[in-house]
Design an enzyme around this catalytic site. Structure first.
Site, mmCIF file in Angstrom:
data_model
loop_
_atom_site.group_PDB
_atom_site.id
_atom_site.type_symbol
_atom_site.label_atom_id
_atom_site.label_comp_id
_atom_site.label_asym_id
_atom_site.label_seq_id
_atom_site.Cartn_x
_atom_site.Cartn_y
_atom_site.Cartn_z
ATOM 1 N N ASP A 186 21.149 44.324 11.665
ATOM 2 C CA ASP A 186 20.031 44.218 12.605
ATOM 3 C C ASP A 186 19.728 42.758 12.872
ATOM 4 O O ASP A 186 18.573 42.344 12.889
ATOM 5 C CB ASP A 186 18.805 44.943 12.035
ATOM 6 C CG ASP A 186 17.748 45.220 13.109
ATOM 7 O OD1 ASP A 186 18.064 45.042 14.299
ATOM 8 O OD2 ASP A 186 16.626 45.594 12.757
ATOM 9 N N LYS A 231 4.143 41.032 1.703
ATOM 10 C CA LYS A 231 4.264 42.350 2.347
ATOM 11 C C LYS A 231 3.766 43.365 1.353
ATOM 12 O O LYS A 231 4.173 43.336 0.186
ATOM 13 C CB LYS A 231 5.726 42.675 2.634
ATOM 14 C CG LYS A 231 6.286 41.963 3.817
ATOM 15 C CD LYS A 231 7.665 42.533 4.112
ATOM 16 C CE LYS A 231 8.304 41.793 5.250
ATOM 17 N NZ LYS A 231 9.625 42.325 5.577
ATOM 18 N N MET A 263 2.063 43.281 11.079
ATOM 19 C CA MET A 263 2.260 44.620 10.511
ATOM 20 C C MET A 263 3.747 44.826 10.281
ATOM 21 O O MET A 263 4.561 44.598 11.182
ATOM 22 C CB MET A 263 1.776 45.684 11.501
ATOM 23 C CG MET A 263 0.347 46.155 11.328
ATOM 24 S SD MET A 263 -0.143 46.481 9.644
ATOM 25 C CE MET A 263 0.533 48.089 9.384
ATOM 26 N N GLY A 264 4.085 45.263 9.085
ATOM 27 C CA GLY A 264 5.479 45.593 8.819
ATOM 28 C C GLY A 264 5.598 47.100 8.816
ATOM 29 O O GLY A 264 4.623 47.815 9.089
ATOM 30 N N GLU A 265 6.810 47.601 8.502
ATOM 31 C CA GLU A 265 7.018 49.046 8.508
ATOM 32 C C GLU A 265 6.159 49.746 7.478
ATOM 33 O O GLU A 265 5.664 50.839 7.675
ATOM 34 C CB GLU A 265 8.489 49.362 8.223
ATOM 35 C CG GLU A 265 8.801 50.834 8.377
ATOM 36 C CD GLU A 265 9.972 51.300 7.524
ATOM 37 O OE1 GLU A 265 10.657 50.437 6.950
ATOM 38 O OE2 GLU A 265 10.171 52.514 7.423
ATOM 39 N N PHE A 266 5.986 49.061 6.329
ATOM 40 C CA PHE A 266 5.347 49.747 5.217
ATOM 41 C C PHE A 266 3.863 49.391 5.075
ATOM 42 O O PHE A 266 3.177 49.934 4.226
ATOM 43 C CB PHE A 266 6.059 49.392 3.910
ATOM 44 C CG PHE A 266 7.476 49.898 3.883
ATOM 45 C CD1 PHE A 266 7.745 51.215 3.561
ATOM 46 C CD2 PHE A 266 8.538 49.065 4.185
ATOM 47 C CE1 PHE A 266 9.041 51.693 3.528
ATOM 48 C CE2 PHE A 266 9.832 49.534 4.155
ATOM 49 C CZ PHE A 266 10.089 50.850 3.830
ATOM 50 N N GLY A 267 3.390 48.443 5.852
ATOM 51 C CA GLY A 267 1.985 48.065 5.751
ATOM 52 C C GLY A 267 1.789 46.647 6.246
ATOM 53 O O GLY A 267 2.645 46.085 6.947
ATOM 54 N N GLU A 268 0.646 46.068 5.868
ATOM 55 C CA GLU A 268 0.299 44.753 6.394
ATOM 56 C C GLU A 268 1.197 43.655 5.830
ATOM 57 O O GLU A 268 1.705 43.760 4.713
ATOM 58 C CB GLU A 268 -1.135 44.418 5.993
ATOM 59 C CG GLU A 268 -2.146 45.197 6.812
ATOM 60 C CD GLU A 268 -3.544 45.042 6.248
ATOM 61 O OE1 GLU A 268 -3.684 44.535 5.120
ATOM 62 O OE2 GLU A 268 -4.487 45.451 6.941
ATOM 63 N N ILE A 273 -1.195 38.553 8.827
ATOM 64 C CA ILE A 273 -0.456 37.879 9.911
ATOM 65 C C ILE A 273 0.375 38.866 10.731
ATOM 66 O O ILE A 273 0.932 38.509 11.756
ATOM 67 C CB ILE A 273 0.454 36.753 9.381
ATOM 68 C CG1 ILE A 273 1.387 37.277 8.276
ATOM 69 C CG2 ILE A 273 -0.357 35.566 8.927
ATOM 70 C CD1 ILE A 273 2.439 36.268 7.859
HETATM 71 O O1 ACK Z 1 6.310 37.154 14.578
HETATM 72 P P1 ACK Z 1 5.463 37.121 13.381
HETATM 73 O O2 ACK Z 1 4.322 36.223 13.295
HETATM 74 O O3 ACK Z 1 6.377 36.924 12.084
HETATM 75 O O4 ACK Z 1 5.011 38.628 13.047
HETATM 76 C C1 ACK Z 1 5.805 39.205 12.078
HETATM 77 C C2 ACK Z 1 4.961 39.959 11.055
HETATM 78 O O5 ACK Z 1 4.873 39.183 9.895
HETATM 79 C C3 ACK Z 1 5.501 41.326 10.687
HETATM 80 O O6 ACK Z 1 6.769 41.191 10.140
HETATM 81 C C4 ACK Z 1 5.496 37.931 10.109
HETATM 82 N N1 ACK Z 1 6.197 37.552 8.899
HETATM 83 C C5 ACK Z 1 6.993 38.303 8.155
HETATM 84 N N2 ACK Z 1 7.470 37.601 7.115
HETATM 85 C C6 ACK Z 1 6.935 36.372 7.222
HETATM 86 C C7 ACK Z 1 7.041 35.180 6.454
HETATM 87 N N3 ACK Z 1 7.812 35.106 5.364
HETATM 88 N N4 ACK Z 1 6.367 34.116 6.857
HETATM 89 C C8 ACK Z 1 5.621 34.161 7.965
HETATM 90 N N5 ACK Z 1 5.467 35.247 8.717
HETATM 91 C C9 ACK Z 1 6.118 36.331 8.353
HETATM 92 C C10 ACK Z 1 6.436 38.076 11.281
#
Ligand code: ACK
Length: 910
Positions: free
Chosen positions: A707, A614, A590-595, A588
């Site tokens: 942040d 994550k 990309m985070g700092e450390f990976g998908e 869904i």
């Molecule tokens: O805006 P988004 O769809 O919401 O794109 C980012 C992406 O992952 C990278 O951080 C989504 N994300 C992060 N944590 C969650 C979570 N707990 N539930 C749903 N989406 C998430 C975030």
């Protein structure tokens, strides 16, 4: 002209009967070209002779040396007034040498030249002609070259030679700087400034400069160079120091002989190497002799006094040629003082005191105290000096002594506490002394009323570490001292502890309660009180719960980085999940450390839930692993409906994963942009309330987020907003909004969301989180608009500094904008707390009427307006105002000078 072979063939006018070229022999019998004219008998002579074109070759002032002979008019028989004894010298600047005829009018006169000496008789064979030499100079700066011309007006002359030259200041070396051959300036008074360059193996001391005078003389030398280290000046050049000599700095006057116990084998040494067994400390100057570490201290003696030892010694026999000897008692582990039992020695504890110190002692005496009683100690004292480290000197420089301490009384008792305080009694308890120095036989408690001082006191003795003190007066301050006794006698009394007895007839806690009395008292007024209290509590339920929780809250956030072992933190705060219970479905983001993936988690005995996963991409460093897991260690400490919930972690197999609850609508900023204008104000305030509630929880836990931004809020399918993004590294690295431009060491900052004090000097507090919360409010009400639009970070900082604040977004209730402005108070103490924000939002939700008044017209969004103006070229100001329902402002704008759309573009918020 003497150097020209063959004929000169200069242009002459008239070409016949005027100047004529004649070859003659000079004094050395070398043939030379001369020009002669001698029309002394004819009037109105105007004979011109012009040289060939002469390139000026960079010269600005040229010199013309003419050698000539001239016939004395008086010696010529029959001449009348027509005879002259001078000629004229002319010049003409020109870029080309193609001028074939003499254009007299273009020539400028240099001078009229007269002879110093004229002659009366022509007798070339006897060499009695008088040769004149005249020099004239002329400035030639405008063209590439020039012509010279000689005008005769009726004299009898022979031009024997013409020499044209310019002057230079010749190449020279002054103060170790080389100055090149330099052409002099255009004027006789001009000085040409010349910069010298340092000779080989030298460096500039001060910029070397000299002036080249018009005569070709060097004038006023300034600055100069110095020979590099390892070189000295000899004969205007820098020559290497010979073996056995050195020069450390360019400013040193010359090469010096190597200091004692050192040598240099090669030329050009900047420092001399020490002989074997001799050393130089980092701070020793190169001119200092090489030295040695000291020998061991001598005659170490000890005097034991109960649990203290006085150690004294005399300085080492050999100081190694230095005067910086100091003494160390190496710390435990480094072979220092140690305590021994029958089998082994262990390092002394850190509670042992060395006075005046343990290392770097400049004296030869130390008092060691706080030792254990009846214990065997060995003390080792090292002698050191500036070269001990360089020499790797070890045990050879140390001496040791062993002592056994005496029996000693226990150290004072500490941490005295009183519990079960009533009007007439209390229970006293304390800790065992730090150093009992033997078996404690009993404790003695001395106490007295504070007012009485020690005039009358009572003593109690006990074997345990507590005692019940009774028979006290109510509401009276008592002073207690406690001391312990061993076979060696009583130790010192503790410092005084003061406690007051109660005024209340009932004990605060527990014992001493007369239950019958209590029952009677309560039953008298209790029922009435209960009824009124119930009414009060119900009406103030929220506040009650709120304050009740606050007063009983003890949980404080623990920074996982305070754990030495990061795995310990993660296992304390996060549950390890078996990877087989996770079912990953799709990526869904990309985070700092990976998908970041979504998926399902089924834990035994619980229903399956949707989760976000994550993962830490392969090839990570230790630091990345720690940073990645830190987020889970932080999140795992929180338990609140508006904080993203941690389900657990996978650390036992790869990839590492952090599993959190799944938030169907993703991050808040993107969500709002996707649904621009689709929510009611109450829905928006509901979201803000959720965020404020999560932030209040975090601030109660003493956690500063740093942040807080809409992009770091997640939204679930019920529009519940939850605060996320807790990685400790995130503020610094993974937020694309974070910028390092304004920061000294310490990382990057998301400028638009950050309070000025946090930008300026990293003062991150809950109050700076409140500032960010204000920005989140603005983001929410403007449906994900970028704060400060396309202004750059520098301008944002400047604008905030100058007092500018974001205006209310379109249709923003005035109260919400006021709350934002409160969050953006410059003085952080003036900003509301999250608790106050939460109360305020709750009040607004309860009274939606207060949200109705918007300042929409007044706070028209500038950027949006500007975009519309710039894209609506065909509109007049009036039409455009009409289109946005603000035509009533037309006159006001006109009165202020805004009559066209273009002029309106320059309108600022102010
Ligand atoms: O805006 P988004 O769809 O919401 O794109 C980012 C992406 O992952 C990278 O951080 C989504 N994300 C992060 N944590 C969650 C979570 N707990 N539930 C749903 N989406 C998430 C975030």
């Amino acid at each position: 002209t003497r150097t020209v072979p063959g004929e000169l063939k200069w242009a002459a006018s008239p070409s016949e009967g005027g100047w004529e070229e004649v070859s003659i022999m000079d004094e050395k019998n070398i043939p030379i070209r001369t020009y002669q004219v001698c029309n002394v008998l004819e009037p109105n002579q105007n004979n011109w002779l012009r040289t060939d074109w002469i390139p000026r070759s960079g010269a600005q002032r040229v010199y013309v040396e003419v050698k000539f002979t001239l016939r004395d008019c008086n010696s010529l028989p029959g001449v009348t007034g027509t005879c002259k004894e001078t000629f004229n010298l002319y010049y003409h600047e020109s870029n080309e040498d193609r001028e074939s005829y003499i254009k007299e009018s273009s020539f400028i006169k240099v001078d009229t030249v007269a002879a110093d000496e004229s002659f009366t008789q022509v007798d070339v064979g006897d060499r009695i002609m008088k040769l004149n030499t005249e020099v004239r100079d002329v400035k030639v700066t405008t063209r590439k070259g020039f012509y010279l011309a000689f005008q005769d007006v009726g004299a009898c002359i022979a031009l024997v030679s013409v020499r044209v030259f310019y002057k230079t200041c010749p190449l020279t070396v002054r103060n170790l700087a080389t100055f090149p051959d330099t052409i002099t300036g255009a004027d006789t008074s001009s000085l040409v400034e010349v910069r010298g360059s340092c000779v080989n193996q030298s460096e500039e001391r001060e910029e070397p400069k000299m002036y080249c005078g018009a005569d070709g003389e060097w004038l006023v030398p300034i600055g100069g160079c110095l020979c590099n280290p390892g070189y000295e000046e000899r004969g205007g050049a820098c020559k290497a120091c010979r073996a056995g000599f050195y020069k450390a700095k360019s400013t040193d006057p010359g090469c010096a002989k190597c200091p004692p116990h050192s040598h240099s084998l090669r030329d050009g040494a900047t420092i001399c190497d020490c002989h074997a067994g001799f050393f130089r400390a980092d701070t020793d100057p190169p001119s200092m002799a090489c030295t040695q570490p000291p020998s061991a201290p001598q005659q170490l003696i000890s005097v034991v006094n109960e649990t203290s030892v006085v150690l004294e010694w005399t300085p080492p026999h050999r100081l190694g040629g230095r005067s910086d000897t100091s003494y160390n008692f190496p710390r435990p582990g480094a072979g220092g003082g140690s305590v021994s039992s029958s089998q082994f020695c262990a390092p002394c504890g850190s509670d042992v005191l060395f006075s005046p110190g343990q290392i770097g002692l400049m004296t030869t005496r130390v008092v060691v105290s706080e030792l254990r009683a009846h214990t065997h100690y060995t003390f080792i004292v090292h002698a050191r000096n500036g070269v001990s480290q360089a020499s790797g000197a070890g045990a050879a420089q140390s001496v040791s002594v062993s002592v056994t301490t005496n029996q000693a009384a226990p150290s004072p008792v500490s941490s005295i506490q009183a519990t079960d305080v009533t009007r007439h009694s209390l229970s006293l308890s304390w800790q065992q002394p730090d150093r009992p120095n033997g078996v404690i036989l009993e404790y003695e408690v001395k106490f007295y009323e504070k007012d009485q001082r020690e005039r009358s006191y009572r003593i109690m003795r006990t074997f345990s570490r507590s005692v019940d003190v009774t028979g006290l007066n109510p509401l009276t301050v008592y002073v207690f001292h406690v001391r312990a006794r061993t076979a060696a006698g009583y130790g010192e009394f503790s410092t005084p502890f003061e406690f007051s007895t109660n005024s209340d007839p009932f004990p605060l806690i527990g014992e001493g309660v007369n239950s019958a009395f209590l029952l009677l008292s309560v039953s008298g007024v209790g029922i009435l009180l209960l009824i009124s209290a119930a009414v009060f509590i119900i009406s103030r339920r929220y506040i009650y719960i709120h304050t009740h929780r606050q007063t009983h809250r003890v949980k404080i956030y623990v920074d996982p980085f305070t754990y030495e072992d990061p795995d310990q933190a993660i296992h304390e705060f996060a549950k390890e999940i078996d990877v087989s219970s996770i079912h990953i479905e799709k990526v869904i983001g990309m985070g700092e450390f990976g998908e970041v993936c979504s998926g399902r988690l089924r834990v035994q005995g619980k229903r399956e839930i949707y989760v976000a996963i994550k993962s830490l991409k392969a090839g990570y460093s230790d630091k990345q692993r720690r940073d990645f897991l830190s987020e889970a260690s932080i999140m795992g400490q929180f338990d609140h409906p508006n904080i993203i919930r941690l389900e657990g972690v996978v650390t036992r197999c790869k990839p590492l994963m952090i599993i959190t609850e799944y938030m169907e609508n993703g991050s808040l900023d993107a969500f709002l942009r996707k649904h621009d204008g689709q929510f009611t104000v109450i829905q928006l305030v509901g979201m803000l309330r959720g965020i404020a509630s999560g932030m209040k929880y975090l601030s109660d836990m003493n956690y500063v987020h740093r942040d807080l931004a809409a992009r770091n809020i997640l939204v679930n399918s019920n529009l519940v907003c939850k605060v996320s993004d807790f990685g400790l590294s995130r503020v610094l690295e993974d937020d694309p909004e974070a910028t390092g431009t304004y920061l000294s060491p310490g990382g990057k900052i998301p400028i638009r969301w950050t309070a000025p004090e946090a930008i300026a000097y990293r003062k991150f507090t809950t109050a700076s989180d409140v500032w960010s919360y204000g920005i989140v409010m603005w983001e929410v009400v403007s449906y994900g608009e970028r704060p400060y639009w396309d202004m750059n970070n520098q301008d944002v900082i400047k604008a905030i500094e100058e007092g500018y604040r974001l205006p209310a977004p379109m249709d923003c209730p005035v109260v919400l904008h006021q709350l934002m402005l409160d969050c953006w108070e410059r003085d952080r103490a003036e900003r509301p707390t999250f608790s106050q924000i939460l109360n305020m939002l709750d009040k607004l939700i309860r009274n939606p009427g207060t949200l109705r008044r918007t300042g929409g017209e007044r706070y028209l969004q500038c950027t949006k307006a500007k975009t519309e103006i710039s894209t609506s070229k065909v509109w007049s100001l009036c039409e455009w105002l009409q289109s946005i329902g603000l035509e009533r402002y037309r006159d006001t704008l006109a009165a202020a000078g805004y009559t066209s759309l273009d002029s309106l573009l320059a309108l600022t918020h102010q």
